[in-house]
Design a protein around this motif. Structure first.
Motif, PDB file in Angstrom:
ATOM      1  N   THR A  89      -9.218  -7.379  -4.831  1.00  0.00           N
ATOM      2  CA  THR A  89     -10.536  -7.769  -5.309  1.00  0.00           C
ATOM      3  C   THR A  89     -11.241  -6.542  -5.865  1.00  0.00           C
ATOM      4  OG1 THR A  89     -12.553  -8.992  -4.731  1.00  0.00           O
ATOM      5  CG2 THR A  89     -11.736  -7.403  -3.105  1.00  0.00           C
ATOM      6  N   ILE A  90     -12.384  -6.740  -6.483  1.00  0.00           N
ATOM      7  CA  ILE A  90     -13.094  -5.667  -7.172  1.00  0.00           C
ATOM      8  C   ILE A  90     -14.142  -5.052  -6.254  1.00  0.00           C
ATOM      9  CG2 ILE A  90     -14.311  -5.055  -9.299  1.00  0.00           C
ATOM     10  CD1 ILE A  90     -11.509  -6.377  -9.625  1.00  0.00           C
ATOM     11  N   ALA A  91     -14.307  -3.737  -6.335  1.00  0.00           N
ATOM     12  CA  ALA A  91     -15.275  -3.061  -5.476  1.00  0.00           C
ATOM     13  C   ALA A  91     -15.870  -1.853  -6.182  1.00  0.00           C
ATOM     14  CB  ALA A  91     -14.615  -2.619  -4.164  1.00  0.00           C
ATOM     15  N   MET A  92     -17.082  -1.513  -5.779  1.00  0.00           N
ATOM     16  CA  MET A  92     -17.751  -0.297  -6.220  1.00  0.00           C
ATOM     17  C   MET A  92     -17.667   0.723  -5.094  1.00  0.00           C
ATOM     18  SD  MET A  92     -21.157  -1.846  -8.084  1.00  0.00           S
ATOM     19  CE  MET A  92     -21.686  -0.214  -8.596  1.00  0.00           C
ATOM     20  N   PRO A  93     -17.771   2.011  -5.408  1.00  0.00           N
ATOM     21  CA  PRO A  93     -17.699   3.031  -4.356  1.00  0.00           C
ATOM     22  C   PRO A  93     -18.784   2.840  -3.314  1.00  0.00           C
ATOM     23  CG  PRO A  93     -17.564   4.026  -6.533  1.00  0.00           C
ATOM     24  CD  PRO A  93     -17.931   2.586  -6.737  1.00  0.00           C
ATOM     25  N   PRO A  94     -18.427   2.948  -2.029  1.00  0.00           N
ATOM     26  CA  PRO A  94     -19.451   2.881  -0.981  1.00  0.00           C
ATOM     27  C   PRO A  94     -20.329   4.112  -1.024  1.00  0.00           C
ATOM     28  CG  PRO A  94     -17.349   3.488  -0.044  1.00  0.00           C
ATOM     29  CD  PRO A  94     -17.088   3.135  -1.485  1.00  0.00           C
ATOM     30  N   ARG A  95     -21.491   4.029  -0.397  1.00  0.00           N
ATOM     31  CA  ARG A  95     -22.443   5.141  -0.436  1.00  0.00           C
ATOM     32  C   ARG A  95     -22.158   6.178   0.636  1.00  0.00           C
ATOM     33  NH1 ARG A  95     -25.570   0.606  -1.343  1.00  0.00           N
ATOM     34  NH2 ARG A  95     -26.142   0.440   0.848  1.00  0.00           N
ATOM     35  N   TYR A  96     -21.162   5.898   1.482  1.00  0.00           N
ATOM     36  CA  TYR A  96     -20.850   6.826   2.554  1.00  0.00           C
ATOM     37  C   TYR A  96     -19.491   7.452   2.325  1.00  0.00           C
ATOM     38  CZ  TYR A  96     -21.078   1.879   3.498  1.00  0.00           C
ATOM     39  OH  TYR A  96     -21.143   0.521   3.353  1.00  0.00           O
ATOM     40  N   GLY A  97     -19.060   8.270   3.270  1.00  0.00           N
ATOM     41  CA  GLY A  97     -17.885   9.092   3.082  1.00  0.00           C
ATOM     42  C   GLY A  97     -16.573   8.348   3.005  1.00  0.00           C
ATOM     43  N   GLY A  98     -15.516   9.126   2.835  1.00  0.00           N
ATOM     44  CA  GLY A  98     -14.179   8.584   2.723  1.00  0.00           C
ATOM     45  C   GLY A  98     -13.646   8.727   1.311  1.00  0.00           C
ATOM     46  N   PRO A  99     -12.325   8.805   1.166  1.00  0.00           N
ATOM     47  CA  PRO A  99     -11.727   8.923  -0.164  1.00  0.00           C
ATOM     48  C   PRO A  99     -12.035   7.693  -1.002  1.00  0.00           C
ATOM     49  CG  PRO A  99     -10.137   9.343   1.596  1.00  0.00           C
ATOM     50  CD  PRO A  99     -11.342   8.753   2.228  1.00  0.00           C
ATOM     51  N   TRP A 100     -12.125   7.871  -2.267  1.00  0.00           N
ATOM     52  CA  TRP A 100     -12.372   6.744  -3.154  1.00  0.00           C
ATOM     53  C   TRP A 100     -11.750   7.018  -4.497  1.00  0.00           C
ATOM     54  CZ3 TRP A 100     -13.499   1.919  -2.329  1.00  0.00           C
ATOM     55  CH2 TRP A 100     -13.822   1.090  -3.406  1.00  0.00           C
ATOM     56  N   SER A 101     -11.624   5.982  -5.278  1.00  0.00           N
ATOM     57  CA  SER A 101     -11.098   6.099  -6.623  1.00  0.00           C
ATOM     58  C   SER A 101     -11.994   6.989  -7.475  1.00  0.00           C
ATOM     59  CB  SER A 101     -11.012   4.706  -7.252  1.00  0.00           C
ATOM     60  OG  SER A 101     -10.793   4.781  -8.636  1.00  0.00           O
ATOM     61  N   LYS A 102     -11.403   7.585  -8.501  1.00  0.00           N
ATOM     62  CA  LYS A 102     -12.179   8.369  -9.463  1.00  0.00           C
ATOM     63  C   LYS A 102     -13.039   7.464 -10.323  1.00  0.00           C
ATOM     64  CE  LYS A 102      -8.368   8.280 -12.791  1.00  0.00           C
ATOM     65  NZ  LYS A 102      -7.411   9.082 -13.578  1.00  0.00           N
ATOM     66  N   ASN A 103     -12.762   6.154 -10.286  1.00  0.00           N
ATOM     67  CA  ASN A 103     -13.515   5.205 -11.090  1.00  0.00           C
ATOM     68  C   ASN A 103     -14.756   4.706 -10.358  1.00  0.00           C
ATOM     69  OD1 ASN A 103     -11.565   5.083 -13.285  1.00  0.00           O
ATOM     70  ND2 ASN A 103     -10.249   3.960 -11.867  1.00  0.00           N
ATOM     71  N   GLU A 104     -15.743   4.281 -11.120  1.00  0.00           N
ATOM     72  CA  GLU A 104     -16.960   3.723 -10.544  1.00  0.00           C
ATOM     73  C   GLU A 104     -16.762   2.271 -10.119  1.00  0.00           C
ATOM     74  OE1 GLU A 104     -20.032   4.257 -13.407  1.00  0.00           O
ATOM     75  OE2 GLU A 104     -19.998   6.447 -13.290  1.00  0.00           O
ATOM     76  N   LEU A 105     -15.751   1.630 -10.681  1.00  0.00           N
ATOM     77  CA  LEU A 105     -15.414   0.250 -10.337  1.00  0.00           C
ATOM     78  C   LEU A 105     -13.897   0.150 -10.318  1.00  0.00           C
ATOM     79  CD1 LEU A 105     -16.837  -2.498  -9.796  1.00  0.00           C
ATOM     80  CD2 LEU A 105     -16.417  -3.050 -12.193  1.00  0.00           C
ATOM     81  N   ASP A 106     -13.346  -0.350  -9.211  1.00  0.00           N
ATOM     82  CA  ASP A 106     -11.892  -0.359  -9.087  1.00  0.00           C
ATOM     83  C   ASP A 106     -11.449  -1.492  -8.174  1.00  0.00           C
ATOM     84  OD1 ASP A 106      -9.225   0.472  -9.442  1.00  0.00           O
ATOM     85  OD2 ASP A 106      -9.811   2.582  -9.400  1.00  0.00           O
ATOM     86  N   PHE A 107     -10.162  -1.531  -7.863  1.00  0.00           N
ATOM     87  CA  PHE A 107      -9.592  -2.594  -7.055  1.00  0.00           C
ATOM     88  C   PHE A 107      -9.299  -2.118  -5.636  1.00  0.00           C
ATOM     89  CE2 PHE A 107      -8.039  -2.997 -11.458  1.00  0.00           C
ATOM     90  CZ  PHE A 107      -8.652  -4.182 -11.813  1.00  0.00           C
ATOM     91  N   VAL A 108      -9.535  -2.988  -4.675  1.00  0.00           N
ATOM     92  CA  VAL A 108      -9.125  -2.740  -3.299  1.00  0.00           C
ATOM     93  C   VAL A 108      -8.260  -3.902  -2.842  1.00  0.00           C
ATOM     94  CG1 VAL A 108     -11.043  -1.268  -2.595  1.00  0.00           C
ATOM     95  CG2 VAL A 108     -11.281  -3.750  -2.428  1.00  0.00           C
ATOM     96  N   GLN A 109      -7.296  -3.612  -1.977  1.00  0.00           N
ATOM     97  CA  GLN A 109      -6.455  -4.662  -1.434  1.00  0.00           C
ATOM     98  C   GLN A 109      -7.104  -5.235  -0.185  1.00  0.00           C
ATOM     99  OE1 GLN A 109      -2.469  -3.485  -0.546  1.00  0.00           O
ATOM    100  NE2 GLN A 109      -1.849  -5.526   0.109  1.00  0.00           N
TER     101      GLN A 109
END
Length: 235
Positions: A89-109
């Motif tokens: 599904t589609i997700a935006m980066p959370p506002r808290y810590g943890g690794p995330w995609s370089k994209n502002e909008l990406d996919f998570v399983q």
């Protein structure tokens, strides 16, 4: 010289074709839901090479069949998708810590679907991103889980890492929340409480979580065990 030139083009043309049409992954039977909720079946390449059509957005490649020309679908163009038995599904980066995609909008399983869902973001070294251009080699294994609009069973991705704490050049980052808009990074201090909630439908798994057999450092193992237990119930 002509035979040499001919051989050059024989080996060059397939490479050019792969570069033009992606070639960074494998097309797998599946379907996606567009932004209006319409289901579109076909073949999906989860890890295409090259640049997307929208800046700072992850993307997939889709084609109706083997003979069709691939089209690139940016994250903002679809709602969710399935490949094989994997749910994304589609997700935006959370506002808290943890690794995330370089994209502002990406996919998570969607790994576990329930009132509180468990999500997986896979990325390269340093938590740099969600698949495009990073050194990820997905290997599919059996399991369950759902997510998105009418999505089917999801399965885990073995990236050779050591859970959310990382391993080698690849690391898995786990998030939880009722929706992707409420995702929070899974942390050691809240691990027992959160995972007891997420996996509360399997008492045996909960017991092992509370006993300290699983922790935030071996999430991949916990997810695999949970799926095995769930599969034994034919769920």
């Amino acid at each position: 010289m002509k035979p040499i030139i001919l051989l050059f083009f024989v080996f060059l043309m397939p490479a050019l074709t792969m570069a033009q049409f992606g070639g960074g992954g494998k097309f797998i039977p599946g379907y996606y839901y567009d932004i209006n909720g319409q289901k579109v079946p076909g073949l999906i390449n989860r890890y295409p090479a090259g640049k997307g059509i929208m800046k700072n957005e992850g993307f997939i490649e889709f084609k109706e069949d083997d003979k069709a020309r691939p089209q690139r679908l940016s994250a903002s163009m679809i709602h969710s998708f399935i490949i094989g038995r994997d749910s994304f599904t589609i997700a935006m980066p959370p506002r808290y810590g943890g690794p995330w995609s370089k994209n502002e909008l990406d996919f998570v399983q969607v790994i576990v679907d329930g009132p509180t869902k468990l999500y997986l973001m896979s990325g390269g070294s340093g938590g740099s991103g969600g698949g495009h251009g990073s050194r990820i080699r997905p290997e599919f294994s059996t399991g369950l889980g759902t997510g998105g609009m009418g999505m089917g069973g999801g399965i885990g991705i073995n990236l050779g890492g050591g859970g959310s704490s990382g391993g080698g050049s690849v690391r898995n980052a786990y998030y939880y929340g009722e929706t992707t808009g409420e995702m929070a990074a899974l942390k050691a201090e809240t691990f027992i409480e959160v995972m007891t909630d997420v996996m509360g439908d399997e008492p045996d798994v909960v017991e092992k979580i509370r006993a300290g057999i699983f922790n935030v450092g071996n999430m991949d193992g916990l997810v695999k065990y949970y799926k095995q237990i769930a599969a034994s119930h034919n769920r």
